[in-house]
Write an enzyme that holds these catalytic residues in place. Structure first.
Site, PDB file in Angstrom:
ATOM      1  N   HIS A  47       0.832  -1.211   0.000  1.00 45.98           N
ATOM      2  CA  HIS A  47       0.000   0.000   0.000  1.00 45.98           C
ATOM      3  C   HIS A  47       0.867   1.261   0.000  1.00 45.98           C
ATOM      4  O   HIS A  47       0.470   2.290   0.531  1.00 45.98           O
ATOM      5  CB  HIS A  47      -0.978   0.007   1.188  1.00 45.98           C
ATOM      6  CG  HIS A  47      -2.108  -0.987   1.013  1.00 45.98           C
ATOM      7  ND1 HIS A  47      -3.237  -0.697   0.283  1.00 45.98           N
ATOM      8  CD2 HIS A  47      -2.246  -2.252   1.462  1.00 45.98           C
ATOM      9  CE1 HIS A  47      -4.047  -1.759   0.305  1.00 45.98           C
ATOM     10  NE2 HIS A  47      -3.462  -2.717   1.006  1.00 45.98           N
ATOM     11  N   THR A  48       2.041   1.146  -0.584  1.00 46.81           N
ATOM     12  CA  THR A  48       2.910   2.319  -0.716  1.00 46.81           C
ATOM     13  C   THR A  48       2.905   2.869  -2.135  1.00 46.81           C
ATOM     14  O   THR A  48       3.241   4.037  -2.336  1.00 46.81           O
ATOM     15  CB  THR A  48       4.364   1.957  -0.358  1.00 46.81           C
ATOM     16  OG1 THR A  48       4.740   0.818  -1.132  1.00 46.81           O
ATOM     17  CG2 THR A  48       4.500   1.641   1.128  1.00 46.81           C
ATOM     18  N   ASP A  49       2.543   2.041  -3.122  1.00 50.28           N
ATOM     19  CA  ASP A  49       2.712   2.484  -4.520  1.00 50.28           C
ATOM     20  C   ASP A  49       1.872   3.719  -4.827  1.00 50.28           C
ATOM     21  O   ASP A  49       2.365   4.691  -5.410  1.00 50.28           O
ATOM     22  CB  ASP A  49       2.489   1.351  -5.535  1.00 50.28           C
ATOM     23  CG  ASP A  49       1.142   0.654  -5.476  1.00 50.28           C
ATOM     24  OD1 ASP A  49       0.343   0.952  -4.566  1.00 50.28           O
ATOM     25  OD2 ASP A  49       0.893  -0.204  -6.355  1.00 50.28           O
ATOM     26  N   GLY A 137      -3.769 -12.507  -4.842  1.00 53.98           N
ATOM     27  CA  GLY A 137      -2.810 -11.483  -4.439  1.00 53.98           C
ATOM     28  C   GLY A 137      -1.466 -11.650  -5.133  1.00 53.98           C
ATOM     29  O   GLY A 137      -0.483 -11.033  -4.738  1.00 53.98           O
ATOM     30  N   LEU A 138      -1.413 -12.473  -6.180  1.00 50.71           N
ATOM     31  CA  LEU A 138      -0.157 -12.704  -6.891  1.00 50.71           C
ATOM     32  C   LEU A 138      -0.178 -12.046  -8.264  1.00 50.71           C
ATOM     33  O   LEU A 138       0.674 -12.272  -9.096  1.00 50.71           O
ATOM     34  CB  LEU A 138       0.114 -14.208  -6.998  1.00 50.71           C
ATOM     35  CG  LEU A 138       0.147 -14.928  -5.643  1.00 50.71           C
ATOM     36  CD1 LEU A 138       0.348 -16.427  -5.818  1.00 50.71           C
ATOM     37  CD2 LEU A 138       1.234 -14.346  -4.738  1.00 50.71           C
ATOM     38  N   SER A 139      -1.193 -11.219  -8.455  1.00 51.92           N
ATOM     39  CA  SER A 139      -1.277 -10.349  -9.617  1.00 51.92           C
ATOM     40  C   SER A 139      -1.461 -11.060 -10.946  1.00 51.92           C
ATOM     41  O   SER A 139      -0.745 -10.818 -11.920  1.00 51.92           O
ATOM     42  CB  SER A 139      -0.063  -9.419  -9.681  1.00 51.92           C
ATOM     43  OG  SER A 139      -0.432  -8.289 -10.418  1.00 51.92           O
ATOM     44  N   SER A 140      -2.474 -11.897 -10.998  1.00 54.28           N
ATOM     45  CA  SER A 140      -2.842 -12.487 -12.283  1.00 54.28           C
ATOM     46  C   SER A 140      -3.316 -11.397 -13.245  1.00 54.28           C
ATOM     47  O   SER A 140      -3.163 -11.540 -14.461  1.00 54.28           O
ATOM     48  CB  SER A 140      -3.926 -13.549 -12.099  1.00 54.28           C
ATOM     49  OG  SER A 140      -5.154 -12.983 -11.698  1.00 54.28           O
ATOM     50  N   ASP A 198       2.294  -3.784  -9.544  1.00 53.92           N
ATOM     51  CA  ASP A 198       2.132  -5.098 -10.176  1.00 53.92           C
ATOM     52  C   ASP A 198       2.637  -5.096 -11.618  1.00 53.92           C
ATOM     53  O   ASP A 198       3.330  -6.012 -12.058  1.00 53.92           O
ATOM     54  CB  ASP A 198       0.653  -5.508 -10.188  1.00 53.92           C
ATOM     55  CG  ASP A 198       0.043  -5.522  -8.800  1.00 53.92           C
ATOM     56  OD1 ASP A 198       0.804  -5.423  -7.815  1.00 53.92           O
ATOM     57  OD2 ASP A 198      -1.195  -5.619  -8.707  1.00 53.92           O
TER      58      ASP A 198
HETATM   59  P1  ADP Z   1      -5.020 -10.785  -8.787  1.00 57.04           P
HETATM   60  O1  ADP Z   1      -4.414  -9.824  -9.730  1.00 57.04           O
HETATM   61  O2  ADP Z   1      -4.528 -10.609  -7.388  1.00 57.04           O
HETATM   62  O3  ADP Z   1      -4.902 -12.210  -9.213  1.00 57.04           O
HETATM   63  P2  ADP Z   1      -7.373  -9.356  -9.546  1.00 57.04           P
HETATM   64  O4  ADP Z   1      -8.764  -9.325  -9.008  1.00 57.04           O
HETATM   65  O5  ADP Z   1      -6.607  -8.103  -9.622  1.00 57.04           O
HETATM   66  O6  ADP Z   1      -6.581 -10.459  -8.714  1.00 57.04           O
HETATM   67  O7  ADP Z   1      -7.398  -9.941 -11.016  1.00 57.04           O
HETATM   68  C1  ADP Z   1      -8.101 -11.124 -11.300  1.00 57.04           C
HETATM   69  C2  ADP Z   1      -8.929 -10.897 -12.563  1.00 57.04           C
HETATM   70  O8  ADP Z   1      -8.045 -10.767 -13.689  1.00 57.04           O
HETATM   71  C3  ADP Z   1      -9.809 -12.069 -12.877  1.00 57.04           C
HETATM   72  O9  ADP Z   1     -11.064 -11.938 -12.228  1.00 57.04           O
HETATM   73  C4  ADP Z   1      -9.957 -11.946 -14.393  1.00 57.04           C
HETATM   74  O10 ADP Z   1     -10.920 -10.977 -14.728  1.00 57.04           O
HETATM   75  C5  ADP Z   1      -8.598 -11.420 -14.805  1.00 57.04           C
HETATM   76  N1  ADP Z   1      -7.690 -12.506 -15.180  1.00 57.04           N
HETATM   77  C6  ADP Z   1      -6.495 -12.778 -14.618  1.00 57.04           C
HETATM   78  N2  ADP Z   1      -5.912 -13.851 -15.205  1.00 57.04           N
HETATM   79  C7  ADP Z   1      -6.758 -14.270 -16.159  1.00 57.04           C
HETATM   80  C8  ADP Z   1      -6.746 -15.352 -17.109  1.00 57.04           C
HETATM   81  N3  ADP Z   1      -5.754 -16.222 -17.160  1.00 57.04           N
HETATM   82  N4  ADP Z   1      -7.817 -15.464 -17.944  1.00 57.04           N
HETATM   83  C9  ADP Z   1      -8.840 -14.605 -17.880  1.00 57.04           C
HETATM   84  N5  ADP Z   1      -8.908 -13.584 -17.010  1.00 57.04           N
HETATM   85  C10 ADP Z   1      -7.892 -13.414 -16.151  1.00 57.04           C
HETATM   86 MG    MG Z   2      -4.576  -7.721  -9.634  1.00 60.17          MG
END
Ligand code: ADP
Ligand code: MG
Length: 412
Positions: A47-49, A137-140, A198
């Protein structure tokens, strides 16, 4: 004892093949190429960014793979192995903030942001597959944006992403610009008010290094981070906690920081952090506000957390890797007590890891669920994970998932 759930990173050839296979099955034919981008864990600086502060993420070996083929029109067709809803189709001409729903906003948002920045990006077909856990929380989300960003950069000759040689990006300035465009995609198209760490981690991190990111000016320093050389490992605990209020709480924390900065007459709380003598005075002034008690705690977290990033890096620079443990512990206490973004699952994970021999542990990411990290002796990874799993079972919590994090290469 029950089996532990591990989330392994795919090797690159496997991820590449999965994305290609999904592309061919969905669109016929082969893609022009496959690009990929990592998720991240933040070692410290939470929470610094969005306060112009410091953060210290590493890129994970877990990556999102995007198989992409350029089209001749302005249609984007997308499919994801993680989204069973099938193929989505969006015209870039219609892709304005608010108009694209769900996960497609992250992908189309990157094309939109590149176009907004003057790059000549047209339609494309894309197939996504990923081993980055979702919403953990691993920034998908940044991994998804960055994988698409480097793909479009290559296919439409935006000239920003450069190459990756020996785990390091060749054009950091270009990638800094690209990261900013991914932030726009996430903030404006997907509507998630995230701060930029991220995307920087996914695009600008370096293998075997942590990324010291100064969010005031976007500058970075690569800090050697090789835990194995010190007989240590970083265990990631995905709590799998449902975190339904996360967006609203996140926005509230940002708003509190902005309000505090306004009351103090500074642009960002970084200015308070950079003036240790003035910061005691600032907290005293904030205490007088209506919501003073809350603002004092929020600002104290941000100011102290920025100092902890510096302390963490000083210890790494000095070769005192075990010395970062107490700094991690202090970060967790501050996030739990002052910033109030932890939750029961995260606290159980952190406490159990420490009791089982972790040298330090903390929640990572925005909080309210997601993941915790623990610095553990390399030989104790299984034992610490078992202890955490047992503590979850005893507390009647859903079984967590585990991963081992090493500092991996950036998007490419
Ligand atoms: P985090 O970034 O911590 O994993 P977020 O809520 O920021 O969580 O992001 C998750 C969202 O990003 C998912 O709900 C989806 O909308 C999108 N997303 C991430 N990875 C994928 C993927 N492989 N395919 C489709 N959507 C994705
Ligand atoms: Mg995210």
């Amino acid at each position: 004892t029950a089996e532990l759930a591990w989330t392994p990173a795919w090797d690159r050839a496997d991820g590449d093949e999965r994305a290609r296979t999904l592309f061919a099955a969905t669109f016929g034919d082969a893609p022009d190429g496959v690009w990929s981008a990592p998720g991240r864990v933040n070692l410290i600086g939470e929470h610094t960014d969005y306060n112009g502060g410091l953060a210290l993420p590493i890129a994970l070996p877990h990556r999102t793979y995007a198989a992409v083929r350029r089209r001749g029109d302005d249609v984007v067709r997308l499919v994801s192995a993680q989204e069973p809803s099938g193929v989505r189709e969006v015209r870039l001409a219609d892709a304005v903030p608010g108009a694209v729903e769900g996960w497609a906003a992250y992908v189309v948002g990157v094309a939109w942001a590149l176009r907004e920045a003057g790059h000549d990006v047209g339609g494309f077909d894309v197939a996504i597959d990923s081993c980055v856990p979702f919403g953990a929380g691993l920034s998908s989300s940044a991994a998804l944006e960055a994988s698409v960003a480097v793909a479009l950069d290559a296919l439409f000759a935006a000239g920003l992403a450069g190459d990756v040689v020996d785990g390091a990006a060749t054009d950091d300035a270009g990638r800094s610009t690209l990261a900013g465009l991914c932030v726009r995609a996430e903030n404006e198209m997907a509507g998630a008010p995230t701060g930029g760490m991220d995307q920087a981690a996914s695009l600008r991190a370096r293998a075997d290094h942590a990324l010291l990111l100064d969010c005031r000016d976007g500058r970075v320093r690569h800090v050697p981070f090789d835990l194995a050389a010190h007989g240590l490992a970083l265990l990631v605990v995905d709590t799998r906690a449902p975190h339904s209020h996360v967006d609203g709480e996140y926005a509230q924390r940002r708003a509190a920081c902005e309000r505090a900065a306004g009351l103090l007459g500074v642009g960002t709380l970084r200015e308070v952090a950079d003036d240790p003598r003035g910061s005691a005075d600032a907290l005293e002034r904030l205490a007088a506000a209506d919501d003073g008690a809350v603002l004092v705690r929020r600002v104290r977290h941000v100011v102290d957390e920025i100092a902890r990033v510096s302390a963490f890096v000083e210890r790494l620079d000095a070769g005192d890797v075990t010395g970062v443990g107490p700094v991690m512990d202090a970060s967790h206490a501050s996030l739990r007590d002052d910033y109030e973004v932890s939750c029961r699952e995260l606290d159980v994970a952190v406490d159990a890891a420490r009791a089982a021999g972790a040298l330090g542990a903390r929640m990572t990411g925005g909080g309210f669920g997601g993941s915790a990290i623990a610095l553990v002796p390399a030989g104790a990874v299984e034992d610490v994970a078992s202890a955490v799993a047992a503590a979850f079972a005893a507390a009647d919590l859903r079984a967590p998932a585990f991963a081992v994090a090493v500092a991996a290469p950036p998007a490419g």
